[in-house]
Design an enzyme around this catalytic site. Structure first.
Site, PDB file in Angstrom:
ATOM      1  N   SER A  54       0.866  -1.169   0.000  1.00 58.96           N
ATOM      2  CA  SER A  54       0.000   0.000   0.000  1.00 58.96           C
ATOM      3  C   SER A  54       0.902   1.218   0.000  1.00 58.96           C
ATOM      4  CB  SER A  54      -0.895  -0.033   1.241  1.00 58.96           C
ATOM      5  OG  SER A  54      -1.755   1.084   1.244  1.00 58.96           O
ATOM      6  N   ARG A 300      -0.200  -4.090  -6.748  1.00 58.94           N
ATOM      7  CA  ARG A 300      -1.416  -4.661  -6.168  1.00 58.94           C
ATOM      8  C   ARG A 300      -2.606  -3.895  -6.712  1.00 58.94           C
ATOM      9  NH1 ARG A 300      -4.859  -7.608  -4.727  1.00 58.94           N
ATOM     10  NH2 ARG A 300      -5.363  -8.373  -2.635  1.00 58.94           N
ATOM     11  N   THR A 336      -7.067   1.711   4.716  1.00 54.48           N
ATOM     12  CA  THR A 336      -6.588   0.981   5.892  1.00 54.48           C
ATOM     13  C   THR A 336      -7.442   1.272   7.127  1.00 54.48           C
ATOM     14  OG1 THR A 336      -4.365   1.099   4.983  1.00 54.48           O
ATOM     15  CG2 THR A 336      -4.558   0.523   7.296  1.00 54.48           C
ATOM     16  N   CYS A 480      -0.184  -6.680 -17.187  1.00 59.39           N
ATOM     17  CA  CYS A 480       0.459  -7.386 -16.082  1.00 59.39           C
ATOM     18  C   CYS A 480       1.755  -6.667 -15.715  1.00 59.39           C
ATOM     19  CB  CYS A 480       0.762  -8.828 -16.458  1.00 59.39           C
ATOM     20  SG  CYS A 480       1.778  -9.627 -15.214  1.00 59.39           S
ATOM     21  N   CYS A 503       4.583 -14.039 -10.944  1.00 61.78           N
ATOM     22  CA  CYS A 503       3.357 -13.390 -10.466  1.00 61.78           C
ATOM     23  C   CYS A 503       3.570 -12.747  -9.090  1.00 61.78           C
ATOM     24  CB  CYS A 503       2.242 -14.419 -10.391  1.00 61.78           C
ATOM     25  SG  CYS A 503       0.688 -13.767  -9.767  1.00 61.78           S
ATOM     26  N   CYS A 506      -1.095  -9.531  -7.850  1.00 61.47           N
ATOM     27  CA  CYS A 506      -1.786  -8.234  -7.824  1.00 61.47           C
ATOM     28  C   CYS A 506      -3.240  -8.356  -8.248  1.00 61.47           C
ATOM     29  CB  CYS A 506      -1.057  -7.214  -8.703  1.00 61.47           C
ATOM     30  SG  CYS A 506      -1.264  -7.445 -10.476  1.00 61.47           S
ATOM     31  N   CYS A 509      -4.898  -9.279 -13.810  1.00 65.43           N
ATOM     32  CA  CYS A 509      -5.341 -10.091 -14.948  1.00 65.43           C
ATOM     33  C   CYS A 509      -6.748 -10.624 -14.724  1.00 65.43           C
ATOM     34  CB  CYS A 509      -4.354 -11.229 -15.196  1.00 65.43           C
ATOM     35  SG  CYS A 509      -3.987 -12.232 -13.752  1.00 65.43           S
TER      36      CYS A 509
END
Lengths: 534, 248
Positions: A54, A300, A336, A480, A503, A506, A509
């Protein structure tokens, strides 16, 4: 092979999927309110915080509620916010704008959310919460009627690429609980299944997302201004595409830099990763980074749909909290505090009765629902472009969201224009590292045992080489951020190659693929990125 | 027979190592730590010996700060019966480790001490040999196969020339190489059980060991940054370029 396997069964009062801020706040509060409660948290990352990413500037009210003395022993990265700057970028210039009131961060803290989660996890363990990193919740367990969630099953370990057991094959176990709390974060794989199976999103606007890419940098001495928070809109995105940058100045000569691109973008040739790199190489930004080094990086997806896209938060035996549901205040660029408060509120109920019924109504009558209601029209206002979006945001802000309408969203997978109607963006040459996505993913320290089933399930790869190639030019090879998808040409024929080992989890895709044929499932527990300080 | 298995807390092998800006070692703050992979192989081998009936008790031991208990818990979750934690805050060198292990070997009287051939942080690869010398017992290093038969153990060693097979008398010290086995996956219920397994703790004075540092580290530097490559058009150009750089 799943049928004949004998599995261990463990029983808990509450099982929480995901050791992020929502799940950990929920676990901590459960034990604070009722120490007798048996609470278990499962986390697919190799350790708590390894797969949390984050910005992050957080409102500390949730932390204050859980640990009023937390400032005496703060998490590893925790810098009080000092000053906010909001700018508009053009290709050459940076123009300071008035900082919108939602983006005033007085009293907030810049943290590494991964670091905060590790800190919360150690507090939770002191209270007796059982936390199991390295174990992915792979399946939801339903009762015989199929109408009630009774727990989850962890993923099998030691399965080869063909799905057959290797030496050391260890079947996953069943964790039964009176209530299952889904705190998986944005586009959680189990939440996605349950939202669809139990029609939790009936009557909601489609969810919409962004992709955030972030790097943590160590800079030469004396360049950073600890506590300075800088945001920008505009270049490198065109005015029709939503998104912007963040640049947070930490202590010890470190900065966190990132770029969020709205996944409702329409140009299939857009590469969010390249957009981020171009931002860093902007003439007004680049001098900050020259001579520095990257400590860690990752990506992410973020939920952006707001209140109108929020599914029903409960189903028999289970409830949704945090980003699993979509609790992000987009104009504030914060989720958050909402995640933690949702965890706390849910725990206050679970401490006395482990029932999911009533959670949805309780949350919707809370101040957190009001907070989302007030800003509900700001994000969708940007669908008509940056300028009208900013004007709409101003009006919505002045009227505190009291205007009598609610704007809708389109699903991100349906927002792409055809490749034939789109232009390939042309970018200036750039020279700050990383050179490309492969060089970048190295800083995510991502690791997947090569000999395991591919966790990015593409249900029909024929579409990739026929329709998608013609219509959209295979946008997966561009959206991606970790270069997982490649179209390989072999003897004149094209083939989709999935480099699943790259990968970073995140979920872009799963969200953006225009035919919705990519399904992200959990790989073997402990696989995936190992972020440091993101 | 009892087996003593030694484990070390090191920076996880997936982590990209960063050298501190002042050259005083590598960054470990906020960095993921794990059990040294060769030690994990040692734990696995001890457990397989117990499962085969050659061993009655597997005791895991580590030397380190309080956080190193996490690696003992991992060993316990894999299946070790109990653990010994030797409390020590500072970095420790192979001879110091060997002295501590010798003191523990005298107390515990194991039939076998198993440890990784090297730790992936300092890459010393000396502890097993030093322990064998101090304890005055046979050593078998770089083991890729271990077969116990009665009072002796047959060890296949990975050496430069290939494989060497030796028999040593027990008690002995064996250091494990990569191909010895593939460690098991830890099961979730076993992590819970591991929390209740016994863990003894000692300080260095308890064991009567002193650890004066014998090697002084002058500086730690990162490897030089790789300079970018470039493509050549033809074999001729490749040869010319190599010649120009004095490489052929």
């Amino acid at each position: 092979m799943t049928e004949a396997i004998e599995r261990d069964v463990m029983e808990f009062d509450v099982v929480i999927v995901g050791a992020g801020p929502a799940g950990l706040a929920c676990a901590i509060r459960c034990k604070q309110q009722n120490p007798e409660l048996m609470v278990c948290v499962l986390e697919k990352g190799s350790e708590v915080g390894a797969q949390v990413l984050s910005g992050a500037v957080i409102e500390p009210s949730g932390l204050d509620l859980l640990f009023p003395d937390w400032r005496d022993d703060p998490p590893a990265i925790c810098v009080p916010a000092v000053k906010d700057e909001f700018s508009l970028l053009t290709a050459k210039w940076k123009l300071r704008l008035f900082t919108p009131p939602q983006m005033n961060n007085h009293g907030n803290y810049i943290v590494s959310l991964g670091g905060l989660c590790a800190w919360l996890a150690s507090r939770a363990e002191d209270l007796g919460v059982e936390i199991y990193p390295g174990f992915a919740a792979a399946e939801v367990l339903l009762d015989e009627s199929g109408e009630r969630v009774i727990g989850i099953r962890t993923g099998d370990m030691g399965v080869d690429a063909a799905g057959l057991p290797k030496d050391g094959y260890t079947p996953g176990i069943d964790i039964h609980a009176r209530v299952t709390v889904l705190a998986e974060g944005c586009r959680g794989s189990l939440s996605k299944q349950l939202i669809s199976r139990f029609k939790l999103d009936e009557g909601c606007e489609p969810q919409t997302y962004g992709i955030g890419i972030k790097e943590l940098w160590q800079l030469p001495e004396g360049r950073v201004t600890p506590g300075l928070i800088q945001h920008s809109v505009g270049w490198p995105l065109d005015s029709r595409t939503y998104g912007g940058s963040f640049l947070y100045h930490l202590d010890q000569d470190r900065v966190a830099v990132g770029f969020v691109t709205g996944l409702d973008y329409s140009n299939p040739y857009l590469e969010p990763y390249e957009v981020f790199q171009q931002f860093k190489n902007h003439p007004k930004i680049k001098p900050l980074f020259e001579g520095g080094e990257i400590i860690s990086s990752g990506a992410r997806a973020i939920v952006e749909g707001g209140l109108q896209s929020l599914p029903k938060l409960e189903l028999p035996g289970a409830l949704l909290i945090g980003d699993s549901a979509g609790m992000v205040n987009v104009p504030k660029i914060k989720g958050t505090h909402m995640a933690m408060h949702a965890g706390i509120m849910a725990a206050d109920r679970l401490a006395t009765s482990q029932e999911s019924t009533g959670w949805d109504a309780a949350w919707r009558s809370s101040p957190w629902a009001d907070e989302l209601k007030q800003v509900r029209n700001i994000r969708p206002g940007f669908r008509r472009g940056l300028w009208l979006g900013l004007v709409n945001a101003g009006i919505e802000t002045i009227t505190f969201g009291r205007l009598p309408w609610t704007l809708g969203h389109h699903a991100d997978h349906s927002s792409l224009k055809l490749a034939a109607e789109s232009d390939r963006p042309e970018w200036p040459k750039r020279d700050l590292p990383p050179r490309d996505r492969l060089a970048g993913v190295y800083f995510a320290a991502t690791e997947h045992d090569e000999n395991q089933p591919v966790h990015l399930q593409v249900s029909d790869t024929d579409i990739c080489i026929t329709r998608c190639r013609e219509e959209y030019g295979n946008p997966c090879t561009r959206f991606c951020p970790a270069n997982v998808y490649e179209m390989v040409e072999e003897q004149g024929a094209h083939r989709l190659q999935i480099n699943s080992g790259n990968c970073v989890h995140c979920k872009t895709c799963d969200i953006k693929d225009p035919y919705q044929i990519i399904n992200w499932v959990t790989p073997e527990g402990g696989s995936g990125p190992n972020y440091q300080g993101l | 027979m009892k087996v003593l298995v030694c484990v070390k807390r090191v920076v996880d092998y997936n982590v990209r190592i960063r050298v501190k800006p002042d050259g005083g070692g590598v960054v470990t703050d906020g960095v993921k730590m794990a059990m040294n992979p060769f030690d994990e192989i040692a734990v696995e081998e001890a457990l397989r010996m117990r499962e085969a009936g050659h061993v009655s008790e597997v005791v895991a031991v580590t030397i380190g700060d309080k956080k190193s208990q996490e690696q003992l818990r991992t060993a316990l979750a894999m299946g070790a019966d109990r653990a010994i934690w030797v409390e020590h805050e500072e970095a420790i060198q192979p001879l110091g480790v060997a002295r501590v292990l010798k003191a523990l070997a005298e107390r515990e009287q194991p039939g076998l001490v198993l440890l990784g051939k090297q730790a992936i942080d300092d890459d010393c690869g000396q502890t097993a040999q030093m322990l064998a010398a101090l304890w005055q017992r046979p050593q078998a290093t770089y083991a890729s196969e271990v077969v116990i038969s009665g009072e002796t153990v047959r060890v296949t060693r990975e050496v430069d020339a290939g494989l060497e097979v030796i028999d040593v008398d027990l008690p002995a010290v064996i250091s494990t190489d990569l191909r010895l086995n593939e460690p098991r996956y830890v099961k979730l219920p076993d992590i819970m059980k591991a929390k209740r397994k016994p863990m003894d703790s000692y300080t260095l004075p308890d064991l009567g060991v002193e650890l004066p540092p014998l090697v002084e580290r002058l500086e730690t530097t990162p490897p030089p940054a790789r300079t970018g490559g470039f493509k050549v058009e033809s074999v001729e150009e490749l040869v010319a370029t190599l010649k120009e750089k004095g490489l052929v």
